[in-house]
Motif scaffolding. Structure first.
Motif, mmCIF file in Angstrom:
data_model
loop_
_atom_site.group_PDB
_atom_site.id
_atom_site.type_symbol
_atom_site.label_atom_id
_atom_site.label_comp_id
_atom_site.label_asym_id
_atom_site.label_seq_id
_atom_site.Cartn_x
_atom_site.Cartn_y
_atom_site.Cartn_z
ATOM 1 N N VAL A 131 10.739 15.028 27.885
ATOM 2 C CA VAL A 131 12.191 14.986 27.738
ATOM 3 C C VAL A 131 12.694 13.669 28.332
ATOM 4 N N LEU A 132 13.363 12.879 27.488
ATOM 5 C CA LEU A 132 13.887 11.572 27.875
ATOM 6 C C LEU A 132 15.409 11.628 27.800
ATOM 7 N N ALA A 133 16.073 11.435 28.926
ATOM 8 C CA ALA A 133 17.536 11.509 28.970
ATOM 9 C C ALA A 133 18.123 10.113 29.133
ATOM 10 N N PHE A 134 19.024 9.751 28.229
ATOM 11 C CA PHE A 134 19.712 8.461 28.288
ATOM 12 C C PHE A 134 21.130 8.686 28.786
ATOM 13 N N THR A 259 25.528 18.207 31.957
ATOM 14 C CA THR A 259 24.766 16.967 32.095
ATOM 15 C C THR A 259 23.692 17.109 33.164
ATOM 16 N N LEU A 260 24.046 17.707 34.294
ATOM 17 C CA LEU A 260 23.071 17.856 35.379
ATOM 18 C C LEU A 260 21.924 18.768 34.962
ATOM 19 N N GLN A 261 22.203 19.772 34.138
ATOM 20 C CA GLN A 261 21.122 20.618 33.637
ATOM 21 C C GLN A 261 20.139 19.796 32.818
ATOM 22 N N ALA A 262 20.676 18.927 31.947
ATOM 23 C CA ALA A 262 19.813 18.074 31.127
ATOM 24 C C ALA A 262 19.021 17.100 31.999
ATOM 25 N N LEU A 263 19.669 16.500 32.982
ATOM 26 C CA LEU A 263 18.986 15.545 33.856
ATOM 27 C C LEU A 263 17.909 16.231 34.682
ATOM 28 N N ASP A 264 18.192 17.442 35.139
ATOM 29 C CA ASP A 264 17.190 18.179 35.913
ATOM 30 C C ASP A 264 15.933 18.433 35.094
ATOM 31 N N LEU A 265 16.117 18.744 33.812
ATOM 32 C CA LEU A 265 14.973 19.086 32.953
ATOM 33 C C LEU A 265 14.263 17.859 32.393
ATOM 34 N N ALA A 266 14.880 16.689 32.523
ATOM 35 C CA ALA A 266 14.283 15.476 31.955
ATOM 36 C C ALA A 266 13.052 15.049 32.751
ATOM 37 N N ASP A 267 12.045 14.579 32.029
ATOM 38 C CA ASP A 267 10.878 13.975 32.684
ATOM 39 C C ASP A 267 11.192 12.552 33.119
ATOM 40 N N LYS A 299 11.223 8.856 38.431
ATOM 41 C CA LYS A 299 11.889 9.525 37.301
ATOM 42 C C LYS A 299 12.944 8.627 36.667
ATOM 43 N N ILE A 300 13.401 7.601 37.389
ATOM 44 C CA ILE A 300 14.507 6.769 36.937
ATOM 45 C C ILE A 300 13.966 5.459 36.378
ATOM 46 N N HIS A 301 14.348 5.129 35.159
ATOM 47 C CA HIS A 301 13.881 3.926 34.480
ATOM 48 C C HIS A 301 15.106 3.131 34.015
ATOM 49 N N TRP A 302 15.492 2.155 34.800
ATOM 50 C CA TRP A 302 16.700 1.385 34.497
ATOM 51 C C TRP A 302 16.483 0.477 33.298
#
Length: 386
Positions: A131-134, A259-267, A299-302
């Motif tokens: 899961v990739l969240a932008f 949004t936080l739900q999506a970010l929590d589940l993102a790889d 987890k964070i890729h700027w």
């Protein structure tokens, strides 16, 4: 497996039942005559695993929906001469597994029955997709463009199944970046049917861009965005990652429970920033939020978008400010990007040699390295063989 075939005409019901029997010799198939509105009487406590119903109109779908509420474990295949988008959408809402056009094609009917039999007998091995969240550090950063374009680059690998989820619920337009086709459903429609959510329902609600790339759009009606809850978002993401290799999410900028739900589940989370002071200020706020949520730095890729090497603010200055390394700088190539956005065609298909395309392909290769060539293929390559 017990199957009941229903048609307003007794002879046609038995003809359809014979076709269904030919799809698998182990099926217990019976026929019944009656209108879709009479389904409760037709089923009459027999509780088949699958209903095949011919001659369904919009009124018939209402009866099917009532039956689905009473017996959610019963799958339904519908045969209808109504193939309008409104009918198909209402069929999905009513719990119909599949709609087949009338007059029925024997092979299509048998294939649909076999799909249902396989689903009930032995569910497919679930994937555990990435899961990739932008997330945009500021409005206009280009997060939607990068999310959809990366999804297209990943889908260029035919062995990967890729999904785009547009969770920018109030103003999302991810589908427009990938296709000019009209979606038949959206996130809010899936949320309304969350109790029935499975792989087939999710796929039927998505807009196919190509064979291995699909997008679930945000709702057109702003009011419908408020119907979607964080629990719905969680269920949709979990279902999507079980059937796709990559689930790319455009989360928008609202930092709410959804949004936080999506970010929590993102790889992996890809915050998108441009090298201007307003963007950098908001990027620092995002960084602080990520830290407060306990997300690890890995987890964070700027991503730096629209990067100009001659710009006043450098990537190194941004890294110093954030205390983090920039994962990738996407070059500024306005003409190619504008053309892709205006035409609704992914940039890797419209401008294959653009530096933007090459940067996104680099990210795709990092996320999904191509399989290594077999030893024979490598030796042949040395001599120009094929």
């Amino acid at each position: 497996m017990k199957i009941k075939v229903v048609s307003p005409h007794p002879q046609q019901a038995e003809t359809l039942a014979d076709l269904v029997r030919q799809s698998d010799s182990g099926l217990d198939v019976v026929s019944a005559s009656g209108a879709p509105a009479d389904l409760p009487l037709v089923v009459n406590g027999s509780r088949p695993a699958l209903l095949v119903i011919e001659g369904v109109d919009l009124a018939g779908l209402e009866a099917i929906e009532r039956l689905a509420l009473l017996h959610p474990d019963v799958d339904t295949l519908v045969i209808s001469d109504d193939a309008s988008p409104a009918f198909l959408l209402q069929a999905m809402r009513s719990g119909v597994r599949e709609v087949l056009p009338a007059p029925i094609n024997a092979q299509a009917l048998q294939a649909a029955v076999r799909r249902t039999v396989r689903k009930r007998a032995a569910p497919a091995q679930a994937r555990l997709g990435q899961v990739l969240a932008f997330v945009a550090s500021k409005g206009g950063s280009g997060a939607t463009f990068l999310a959809t374009s990366l999804a297209s680059c990943l889908a260029a690998r035919s062995d990967l199944q890729v999904a785009v989820l547009d969770l920018n619920l109030q103003f999302g337009d991810a589908a427009l970046f990938l296709s000019d086709a009209r979606p038949v459903s959206n996130v809010a429609e899936v949320a309304r049917n969350i109790a029935r959510l499975d792989a087939e329902l999710l796929r039927s609600a998505m807009l196919p861009v190509r064979d291995n790339l699909m997008v679930l759009p945000a709702p057109d009606d702003l009011a419908h965005a408020f119907e979607v809850k964080a629990s719905h978002v969680g269920a949709i993401i979990k279902q999507a990652r079980s059937i796709f290799d990559f689930v790319v999410i455009d989360v928008g900028r609202s930092m709410d429970a959804l949004t936080l739900q999506a970010l929590d589940l993102a790889d992996r989370i890809f915050p998108v920033v441009q090298l201007t002071l307003p963007h950098i200020r908001d990027a620092k706020r995002l960084r602080d939020l990520f830290r407060s949520l306990g997300y690890p730095a890995s987890k964070i890729h700027w991503l730096v978008n629209r990067h100009e090497k001659s710009g006043e603010i450098t990537v190194e200055a941004l890294e110093s400010t954030l205390g983090a390394t920039v994962f990738k700088a996407i070059p500024n190539h306005y003409g190619a990007v504008a053309g892709a956005v205006n035409q609704g065609v992914p940039i890797d298909r419209l401008a294959r040699h653009s530096p933007v395309t090459k940067a996104l392909q680099d990210i795709a290769r990092h996320l999904a390295p191509p399989p290594a060539a077999a030893p024979k293929e490598r030796w042949l390559g040395l001599f120009g063989g094929r």
